[in-house]
Design an enzyme around this catalytic site. Structure first.
Site, PDB file in Angstrom:
ATOM      1  CE  LYS A   1      23.201   8.227   1.964  1.00  0.00           C
ATOM      2  NZ  LYS A   1      21.919   8.154   1.259  1.00  0.00           N
TER       3      LYS A   1
ATOM      4  CB  SER B   1       5.619  12.780   6.767  1.00  0.00           C
ATOM      5  OG  SER B   1       5.486  12.377   5.435  1.00  0.00           O
TER       6      SER B   1
ATOM      7  CD  GLU C   1       7.697  -4.020   0.805  1.00  0.00           C
ATOM      8  OE1 GLU C   1       7.232  -2.863   0.649  1.00  0.00           O
ATOM      9  OE2 GLU C   1       8.638  -4.280   1.561  1.00  0.00           O
TER      10      GLU C   1
ATOM     11  CB  CYS D   1       2.827   3.169  -0.771  1.00  0.00           C
ATOM     12  SG  CYS D   1       3.150   4.043   0.721  1.00  0.00           S
TER      13      CYS D   1
ATOM     14  CG  HIS E   1       6.308   9.156  -5.508  1.00  0.00           C
ATOM     15  ND1 HIS E   1       4.959   8.893  -5.526  1.00  0.00           N
ATOM     16  CD2 HIS E   1       6.816   8.458  -4.468  1.00  0.00           C
ATOM     17  CE1 HIS E   1       4.673   8.060  -4.549  1.00  0.00           C
ATOM     18  NE2 HIS E   1       5.777   7.777  -3.888  1.00  0.00           N
TER      19      HIS E   1
ATOM     20  CB  CYS F   1       2.832   8.910  -0.530  1.00  0.00           C
ATOM     21  SG  CYS F   1       3.661   7.773   0.617  1.00  0.00           S
TER      22      CYS F   1
HETATM   23  N1  GLN Z   1       2.340   8.443   7.413  1.00  0.00           N
HETATM   24  C1  GLN Z   1       3.488   8.205   6.594  1.00  0.00           C
HETATM   25  C2  GLN Z   1       3.936   9.509   5.969  1.00  0.00           C
HETATM   26  O1  GLN Z   1       3.099  10.334   5.712  1.00  0.00           O
HETATM   27  C3  GLN Z   1       3.176   7.225   5.500  1.00  0.00           C
HETATM   28  C4  GLN Z   1       4.377   6.967   4.633  1.00  0.00           C
HETATM   29  C5  GLN Z   1       4.205   5.857   3.634  1.00  0.00           C
HETATM   30  O2  GLN Z   1       3.122   5.500   3.284  1.00  0.00           O
HETATM   31  N2  GLN Z   1       5.276   5.317   3.134  1.00  0.00           N
HETATM   32  O3  GLN Z   1       5.102   9.712   5.699  1.00  0.00           O
HETATM   33 ZN    ZN Z   2       2.443   6.036   1.063  1.00  0.00          ZN
END
Ligand code: GLN
Ligand code: ZN
Length: 759
Positions: A29, A437, A609, A647, A698, A730
């Site tokens: 890494k 977040s 997943e 997601c 992203h 997200c």
């Molecule tokens: N609540 C989380 C964030 O906003 C959701 C993250 C995710 O879906 N991977 O980061």
């Molecule tokens: Zn997400």
């Protein structure tokens, strides 16, 4: 088998399917990220990689493993390596000007994985049902598979020079093509599998080269055989391995499948093919041995029995496994023992964990320990002795909590049902919000690290978190969002944060596992009954709420996701464990409500997943997944708005499950699929609200208000605007403030415009 007998048994060799490659201190890494920044040269990066490869072989030797794999190393991902090896690279990635230029080769390789100016990267997606991600090759009729690289050969020679005669490991051609996708320029209906015969020719050439270099065995990984799709391609499997097996100049072939059983049809094809050995996962589901019996065993095809679990961290129960291997011995003339899959999916070395409870530690094995277990099993069978197996049987301590069990038992059916009629808290159209977040600034990350090391006192750290919440709340108010979030500055990771606070969970210091490229995660270990000693999020949400008159959304991680991104106990069904997590979250929901929080989001990022690879197992999974979510959320008052977030947008397989979750608002990724999901849900008559992500977080790109407006106009055509929420697709933690601020402004502006038109 009796202990201490000296009579020698059959000759059984040991091996592993693959091994972690990031290094004991995540050297790979550091070196690759340094290379991307320009501080580590190509030569230095190569030197680090060579040292890591040598280290892996030494560790496996030391563990006593008989047959060592090579080409298990990758700078980023093995599927990407395969695409590059066979020249299957989209034309937007310019080929290196000079063929032998290492710097240029690496530039192009990493551009495929990470993108570069004018060339977006290959898509990345989950490797089967693991949390590892591979890069999806983009193929079209314009590409011509041909052997242009020498990675497997070079790594074989490198190992040979160090005194190790290894077995090069390759992604098998069937798996490679079935995991690839048709490039945009490919004609409608064209499938990558159409390249199969040409690709197999390129593999044939590689096998010839490996044989010429002295390789006596090559492993071809065909995990696709454990899926419905793979099982539907038995005819192609037959064609590929008859052809490769028929080559005159070749090493012997080991075809390996894992992540589940492959079914009697594929077993029969492989048994009857010229392939010398077949690797089977005998851990993941227990049909493997039964299926072998169905085809009357393997006969002269060597069975590489994957009996040491490669993707979970529990010690192998040696006596039980030896007993199982005793049965298996009767099904083949020649047996090897191995791991169920590559050890890539577990941390490297338990010896690096000094902080774990000794009881728990005694029940664990990481990659190094699992390699030793595999070697031990091979020796025990060969020598007909079980000496030298101190504490051979894994005595997994039972960490049960009778209170948790009693509470779960006492729950009636109403515990998982919310009233049908629930008051929408706002009734407004096109409510705007975010997923939770906000950017994790370098300052925050540094402070968290310092706090962890004990260099930053808790009160100072918490003051900094409050300051961050102030800023996030003020920003959202100023932008004009409707339902605010606190921004999650106190969380390093959405699973680990809760695992650290729940009973029944342990976290590791060094238990890093590669997730993709240089990104590693440290999954916590869920070892016992789960309960919540005290509220986990209430303090921060309450603080955020005190800073604004607008509603603030509480933010929890759902039971399925808490399991998917952890190493989970195997002594009870996953559904049981999920119920325990659900119950703990139910208490948290109640506490949030008591603190006046009216919007509560329970993220189920991993619902899709964990979906089993084979359809026949999917419904049972969805049943417990849904039940645990509903257990977490159904205690909420009818006036509380329960949100959930997922997601991805390929919902076809889980859409019934999503409806069954019965959340008031579901936010999903939709930015890249032109609101198709909204149309589908509209057509199904979906009754609850949906928040299709209106822009892709992203990417650092800032979407314009016009383009978000256009998406929203598409969406309101299909779903009543009172049931539509407007949000990014997200969380924002990986982005920077500059882009986030502008993107959210544009999003709010777009919602305002569409709302104005709706009157
Ligand atoms: N609540 C989380 C964030 O906003 C959701 C993250 C995710 O879906 N991977 O980061
Ligand atoms: Zn997400």
């Amino acid at each position: 088998m009796s202990s201490n007998t000296t009579s020698s048994g059959p000759s059984v060799r040991s091996t592993v399917h693959g091994y972690p490659r990031i290094g004991p201190r995540r050297e790979l890494k550091r070196a690759s990220e340094g290379h991307w920044d320009g501080t580590v040269s190509a030569r230095e990066l190569d030197a680090v990689a060579a040292e890591l490869r040598a280290g892996v072989l030494d560790q496996l030797r030391e563990a006593g493993v008989d047959d060592l794999p090579s080409n298990t190393f990758s700078f980023y991902d093995g599927v990407l390596d395969t695409a590059v090896l066979f020249d299957l690279v989209p034309s937007r990635f310019a080929s290196p000007a000079a063929a032998g230029d290492r710097q240029e080769h690496l530039r192009r390789y990493f551009a495929l994985a990470r993108g570069e100016q004018g060339a977006p990267p290959l898509e990345m997606t989950k490797w089967f049902d693991t949390n590892y991600h591979y890069l999806v090759p983009e193929l079209s009729p314009n590409v011509r598979p041909r052997l242009v690289g020498d990675k497997p050969l070079a790594e074989f020679r490198e190992a040979l020079a160090a005194g190790h005669h290894t077995r090069p490991v390759l992604v098998g051609p069937l798996t490679f093509l079935l995991l690839s996708k048709a490039a945009e320029e490919a004609p409608q209906g064209w499938r990558p599998l159409e390249l199969l015969d040409q690709l197999v020719e390129a593999y044939a050439q590689l096998l010839g080269d490996l044989a010429a270099a002295g390789a006596t065995e090559v492993q071809l990984d065909e995990p696709i055989l454990a899926t419905d799709e793979g099982r539907a391609h038995v005819a192609e499997l037959d064609r590929v391995y008859r052809h490769l097996g028929g080559l005159t100049e070749r090493p012997s072939l080991l075809v390996s499948a894992y992540f589940g059983s492959i079914g009697p049809d594929a077993l029969r094809v492989l048994k009857e093919s010229p392939v010398e050995a077949v690797g089977l996962d005998l851990v993941t589901d227990d049909e493997g041995v039964e299926d072998l019996v169905k085809i009357s065993g393997f006969g002269s095809t060597r069975l590489v029995a994957g009996v040491v679990e490669g993707r979970n961290v529990w010690r192998t129960d040696v006596p039980a496994t030896l007993a199982e291997l005793g049965t298996v011995l009767g099904l083949t003339d020649e047996l090897s023992v191995s791991t169920s899959c590559s050890l890539l999916h577990v941390p490297l070395d338990l010896d690096a964990e000094t902080g774990l409870d000794p009881n728990l530690r005694g029940a664990l094995a990481f990659a190094k320990q699992k390699a030793a277990e595999t070697a031990l099993l091979g020796r025990a069978l060969s020598q007909g002795t079980v000496t030298g197996m101190a504490g051979g049987g894994a005595e997994i301590p039972s960490f049960t909590d009778s209170r948790v069990r009693a509470r779960l038992e006492a729950l009636g059916p109403d515990a998982v049902r919310r009233p049908e009629n629930r008051g929408s808290t706002t009734g407004a159209k096109l409510n705007t919000t975010t997923i939770g977040s906000f950017p994790q600034t370098p300052e925050l990350r540094r402070a968290r690290a310092a706090h962890r090391r004990g260099e930053l006192p808790t009160d100072e750290y918490e003051a900094l978190l409050r300051k961050e919440i102030d800023r996030v709340i003020a920003l959202q108010e100023e932008i004009g969002l409707d339902v605010l979030v606190h921004g999650e500055p106190e969380r390093n990771d959405m699973v680990q944060y809760f695992a650290e606070q729940l009973e029944g969970y342990a976290t590791t210091q060094n238990g890093w596992v590669q997730s993709y490229g240089s990104r590693c995660v440290r999954p916590p270990v869920l070892y016992g009954d789960v309960s919540r000693p005290e509220p986990m999020t209430v303090e921060w949400i309450t603080y955020a709420r005190s800073r604004t008159d607008k509603p603030v959304k509480g933010m929890l991680t759902g039971p399925v996701t808490m399991l998917a991104w952890s190493f989970v106990r195997t002594d009870q069904p996953l559904g049981e464990t999920a119920r325990q997590v659900g119950l703990a979250l139910r208490d948290e929901v109640a506490d949030l409500e008591r603190a006046g929080i009216r919007h509560i989001q329970v993220d189920e990022a991993a619902l899709r997943e964990l979906l089993p690879l084979r359809e026949e197992q999917q419904q049972a999974y969805l049943d417990w997944a849904v039940e645990s979510f509903r257990l977490a959320t159904s205690g909420a008052a009818p006036t509380t708005t329960i949100h959930t977030h997922m997601c991805y947008s390929e919902f076809a397989t889980v859409v019934d499950g999503i409806e069954a979750l019965d959340a008031d608002v579901t936010s999903v990724e939709a930015a890249r699929s032109r609101m198709e999901l909204v149309r589908d849900l509209g057509e199904r008559g979906y009754r609850r609200s949906i928040g299709p992500g209106v822009y892709d977080i992203h990417s650092p790109r800032v979407p314009s208000a016009d383009e978000i407006e256009a998406s929203l106009r598409l969406a309101v055509d299909h779903v009543d605007a009172a049931h539509l929420w407007v949000n990014p697709d997200c969380g924002l933690k990986t982005r920077g403030y500059a882009e986030v601020e502008q993107s959210l402004r544009n999003m709010v502006e777009a919602a305002r415009r569409v709302r104005a038109d709706l009157g």
